[in-house]
Structures are given as C-alpha cells and as structure tokens.
Write a protein that holds these residues in place. Structure first.
Motif, PDB file in Angstrom:
ATOM      1  N   PRO A 249       0.840  -1.376  -0.023  1.00  0.00           N
ATOM      2  CA  PRO A 249       0.443   0.488   0.444  1.00  0.00           C
ATOM      3  C   PRO A 249       0.847   1.098   0.037  1.00  0.00           C
ATOM      4  O   PRO A 249       2.056   1.463   0.449  1.00  0.00           O
ATOM      5  N   TYR A 250       0.485   2.207  -0.204  1.00  0.00           N
ATOM      6  CA  TYR A 250       0.660   3.621  -0.668  1.00  0.00           C
ATOM      7  C   TYR A 250       2.037   3.747  -1.643  1.00  0.00           C
ATOM      8  O   TYR A 250       2.870   3.330  -1.480  1.00  0.00           O
ATOM      9  N   LEU A 251       1.763   4.724  -2.360  1.00  0.00           N
ATOM     10  CA  LEU A 251       2.221   5.689  -2.862  1.00  0.00           C
ATOM     11  C   LEU A 251       3.525   5.892  -2.722  1.00  0.00           C
ATOM     12  O   LEU A 251       3.331   6.393  -1.772  1.00  0.00           O
ATOM     13  N   ALA A 252       4.653   6.256  -3.589  1.00  0.00           N
ATOM     14  CA  ALA A 252       5.724   6.781  -3.227  1.00  0.00           C
ATOM     15  C   ALA A 252       5.248   8.390  -3.651  1.00  0.00           C
ATOM     16  O   ALA A 252       5.249   8.809  -3.972  1.00  0.00           O
ATOM     17  N   GLY A 253       6.185   9.112  -2.535  1.00  0.00           N
ATOM     18  CA  GLY A 253       6.249  10.550  -2.893  1.00  0.00           C
ATOM     19  C   GLY A 253       5.288  11.403  -2.723  1.00  0.00           C
ATOM     20  O   GLY A 253       5.096  12.211  -3.651  1.00  0.00           O
ATOM     21  N   ILE A 254       4.375  10.771  -2.039  1.00  0.00           N
ATOM     22  CA  ILE A 254       2.620  11.268  -2.069  1.00  0.00           C
ATOM     23  C   ILE A 254       2.939  12.148  -0.471  1.00  0.00           C
ATOM     24  O   ILE A 254       3.415  12.183   0.440  1.00  0.00           O
ATOM     25  N   PRO A 255       3.337  13.827  -0.613  1.00  0.00           N
ATOM     26  CA  PRO A 255       3.390  14.457   0.819  1.00  0.00           C
ATOM     27  C   PRO A 255       2.462  14.475   1.628  1.00  0.00           C
ATOM     28  O   PRO A 255       1.106  14.119   1.828  1.00  0.00           O
ATOM     29  N   VAL A 256       3.214  14.109   2.820  1.00  0.00           N
ATOM     30  CA  VAL A 256       2.449  13.353   4.600  1.00  0.00           C
ATOM     31  C   VAL A 256       2.485  14.056   5.312  1.00  0.00           C
ATOM     32  O   VAL A 256       0.941  15.754   5.491  1.00  0.00           O
ATOM     33  N   GLY A 257       3.660  15.285   5.697  1.00  0.00           N
ATOM     34  CA  GLY A 257       2.862  16.442   6.311  1.00  0.00           C
ATOM     35  C   GLY A 257       4.334  17.338   6.923  1.00  0.00           C
ATOM     36  O   GLY A 257       5.724  16.512   6.253  1.00  0.00           O
ATOM     37  N   GLU A 258       4.702  18.133   7.437  1.00  0.00           N
ATOM     38  CA  GLU A 258       5.878  18.263   7.276  1.00  0.00           C
ATOM     39  C   GLU A 258       6.464  18.183   9.558  1.00  0.00           C
ATOM     40  O   GLU A 258       5.813  18.246  10.092  1.00  0.00           O
TER      41      GLU A 258
END
Lengths: 309, 172
Positions: A249-258
């Motif tokens: 699961p989860y594609l690469a390179g998706i922004p999550v947070g800081e």
C-alpha cells in the motif's frame, strides 16, 4: 429500599415466559456474553468476519450515501453565507492552485534527489502510472471508538480494491481497508494502527510514521527514523516511501506532513520526530483513490496526465 | 411471538439502523474534537427503560453488533456488542429500581453512556494492551455530555414508540 426491587423481580419471574419482560434468564446472558467474547477473538485473529462486514456495508452504505448527500447542503450552508458567491468560486480555484503549487514545492527536494539517483536511466519516471477515482467522505467513525476510519462513496464498482492509496489536494489521507460494491472503508494515517513507510524529502532518510488517533487541529503523527544518527530539522517535509510497482500500500512520494519537533529517545535508540499532517482530517470531504491507469470504473476517472475519462 | 411484539422488534431495529446512519453521517459534522453522540446507545437505553432488562440486553447485543460491523468501523467485532449488551441490561434494571421520570432517565443515560464507552475502551485495551489511548477520560466524558444533549430528543421518541406498541398499554 432493598426488598422492593427484590419483590419486583419475583413478580417478573412469576409472570414469566413473556419475552421482553423483566430480567433475562441467566443462560441467555451467558450465551450473549460468550458470543461477544468469541466474536472479538475471531475478529482479532483473522479476517473471518469480513463477509459479514461486507454484507452490512452493502446495506448501510447506500443509506449513508443518501444521508450524506441530503445533509451536504446544510453543512456547506454557513460557508455560503460567509462569502459572496463569485468570490467563493474564485477563492476555491485559487486555493486549489495554491495547494498544487505548495505540494510541488514540498516535493522539490525529493524530486531533485530522485532525479540525481535516476540520472542515466532512461526516464525520470514522472508518471507513476496511476489514475485517481474521485470520492466523497460519507461516514466518519466517532472518536469514542479510538480508531480513525471513514467511509467513502466509491466501491468495487468504481474500480476500488483494498490497499489502494487515498489522497487529496493537501497530501496523503490513508489507505483502503475493505470495499463493498458502492462504498469503501479508509484507514486514515492518523489512526493508531496505521503505519506508513516515509522519507524525509530533504535528505531522503527513511522512517516509519504512526498515528496517534487524534483528529482535528492537534492531529499529529510520530516519525521514527531508521538511521538514529540523523536529526530531522523542523519544517522538513515528509513524503511516503512507498513502492513503485504498487505491490504494497501507499504510492511513493506523496506529501504527508512537516516536522514540528524532534525527540531523542536514548532508551529506544532512535530519533522520534513529530509530524503535522498537511491534510485536515476533521474537514475531510473530497478525496481521490489512486488506481492503476486504465482501471474500469463507473464514474469519471482523473488520468495521470490530468485528463478526465 | 405475537404480531405486536414483532412490530416492536421491527420498530427498534429500524430505530437502531436510523441511529447508526445519523451517527456516522450527520453528527461527525457537529462533533467536538471528533467526539459525537452515540445515538445507537441512546436507542438501547430508551428501549431498556421502556421494556426492561431482557429486551434491552438483546437489543443492545444486536445494535452493538451492527455498530461493530457497519462501515467505517474497524475495531474487533463484538466490542460494542458487549458494551451495549451491558448498557441495555443496566438500563432495564434502572427501570425496575427507580420510578421513571425526566431526572431518572437523564441520570440513566449519563451512567449508561459512561459505562458503555468505558467498557468499549477496556475491551480495546484487553485485546491490544500495547495501544496507547490518548485523552481517554476526556473523550468518554465529552461523549456523556453529547449523549445527554441528544437524549432529550431520542429517548422520548423511542420510549413513546415502544409504549404505543405495548399490548398491555393498549389494553388499559
């Protein structure tokens, strides 16, 4: 005081037999409690109850869809009164543009590093080969359940399968847990059970994100880095690590947070950073489910090149 | 089962289903820090108050199971079933022990809401001892306040519906 209820119980028992009256027989209490206990053990140990969940979802899902559609105008009513009509349209499109630009900026570091890594290879693989199925949130689990899950109004008939990535304008939302024909249940990244492979975009360091179960403004994620010598800086952007071929699961390179703060845990010999997610989980509405490009769907699909199909 | 009692069962089943949809779809928009009212619990409490411990307990089990299985629930099934089973039983006992009144009903709702949420949390901790639960008491108490507010609307409707469908009440 004591004898009074005692006598009432006696009466109730004498009337006996009629269902719905008085205290239940002890055997029934025992049977139901045991049923609960065995359900918990069964569900905890495997996915035996998935057909039952799916069956209930097939019935409840359309009702949730319908109700969500019915209350949406009222939910959006306050907004409608606050702003003038034309300004709202303008504002929405500007906000969308802003979000898009911001997410581009957030991933520049990552892209630069990636480009360097992939130099010499044939292409920089800008296309992840995915399309987005748009969906709306129609049901939200209460905090009393201490889990952060939502229902969306797209299911297997729209091409959605378990373990797909769910995102919105701002970043990563979560992943699909299970689907019915018209709805899907999404595990949000802020759920305590959620674990997401992540990397710090600025220096490509790997780590794992876990949720805390809070929604709203104080929603936070914990990032545990694999390499304990690295200290992430505040405001560093964290993106998903993911897999390129989509076998996890989860594609690469998706922004999550800081990163908002960093803790150094000597006992656990690891760095722990606290992440403020970009997505506002308390006001989740329109989301996209990343499906493989060319998936058959009963609704319009946003393709990787931005076209609508 | 007489015709009337199956009507009654259909009525509470419908009430529980409507409560479930309202709880997952409408009330999250009004929720405070994600904590909303537990409408299904209120239906179970009202049924227990109106019909006694037996009825309340069986309904609590059924409604809890519905809450466990319907999306977006993801916890181990049986947790709400157990919590609401106890809630239905306790509400039924309250009916026998204390004279029904507005104050008594509200006290029962508050106690049952606290009991139900606490039981649910406890089974969660039992099944998954490692899980940290944030602001446990705060969430449970906020739930109690929500349930008290909503009880004013839900409990009279369900209780009146059940009394109307009661053959004994019809006979008198």
């Amino acid at each position: 005081m004591k004898p009074f209820p005692q006598r009432r119980y006696g009466l109730a028992r004498n009337e006996g037999g009629e269902p719905g009256k008085g205290t239940p027989p002890r055997s029934l209490v025992l049977a139901l409690v045991l049923a609960c206990a065995s359900l918990m053990v069964l569900d905890q140990s495997g996915s035996v109850l998935d057909p039952a969940r799916r069956a209930v979802g097939e019935v409840v899902g359309p009702a949730q869809s319908f109700t969500a559609g019915a209350v949406r105008p009222f939910v959006e009513l306050p907004e409608w009164f606050e702003d003038k009509d034309q300004m709202r349209g303008e504002l929405a499109s500007l906000e969308a543009e802003n979000d898009q630009l911001r997410s581009q900026v957030r991933t520049t570091d990552l892209d630069r590093n990636r480009l360097a890594e992939f130099e010499g290879l044939t292409a920089a693989a800008t296309d992840l080969g995915t399309a987005l199925v748009p969906a709306r949130v129609i049901g939200i689990g209460a905090s009393q359940s201490f889990s952060a899950t939502v229902t969306i109004d797209a299911g297997s008939s729209s091409g959605i399968t378990p373990d797909l990535t769910v995102l919105n304008n701002d970043g990563l939302v979560g992943r699909v847990l299970r689907v019915t024909s018209t709805t899907a249940t999404v595990l949000l990244v802020v759920d305590p059970d959620s674990a997401v492979g992540a990397r710090v975009a600025a220096d490509m360091e790997l780590g794992f994100l876990t949720g805390r179960g809070d929604l709203g403004d104080e929603a936070r994620l914990d990032l545990e880095l694999v390499d304990q010598t690295v200290v992430p800086r505040e405001r560093d952007v964290v993106v998903t690590w993911g897999s390129r071929n989509g076998d996890s699961p989860y594609l690469a390179g998706i922004p999550v947070g800081e990163v908002v703060s960093v803790y150094n845990s000597v006992r656990e010999t690891s760095q722990r950073a606290v992440i403020d997610p970009f997505v506002d989980f308390a006001a989740l509405d329109l989301v996209g489910v990343a499906v493989p490009s060319g998936t058959r769907s009963d609704r319009a699909v946003v393709e990787a090149d931005g076209s609508l199909r | 089962m007489t015709g009337l009692s199956s009507v009654r069962v259909a009525f509470v089943a419908l009430a529980a289903a409507v409560a479930l949809v309202l709880q997952t779809t409408v009330f999250p928009h009004l929720a405070w820090h994600g904590v909303g009212p537990n409408v299904v619990l209120l239906v179970v409490v009202a049924a227990g108050l109106a019909r006694g411990a037996h009825f309340g307990m069986v309904l609590g089990f059924g409604a809890g199971l519905l809450l466990d299985l319907a999306p977006p629930a993801d916890h181990a099934a049986g947790r709400w079933a157990l919590a609401l089973l106890v809630v239905g039983h306790v509400a039924g006992r309250v009916r026998q022990d204390a004279p029904a009144g507005v104050g008594g009903a509200l006290a029962a709702v508050a106690a049952c809401s606290f009991l139900g949420s606490s039981l649910f949390t406890l089974t969660g901790l039992l099944l998954d001892p490692g899980a940290g639960v944030p602001d446990l008491l705060e969430v449970v108490l906020a739930g109690v306040v929500w349930d008290l507010v909503l009880a004013a609307f839900v409990v009279p409707v369900v209780m009146r519906g059940l009394t109307r469908l009661d053959p004994a009440a019809l006979a008198t």
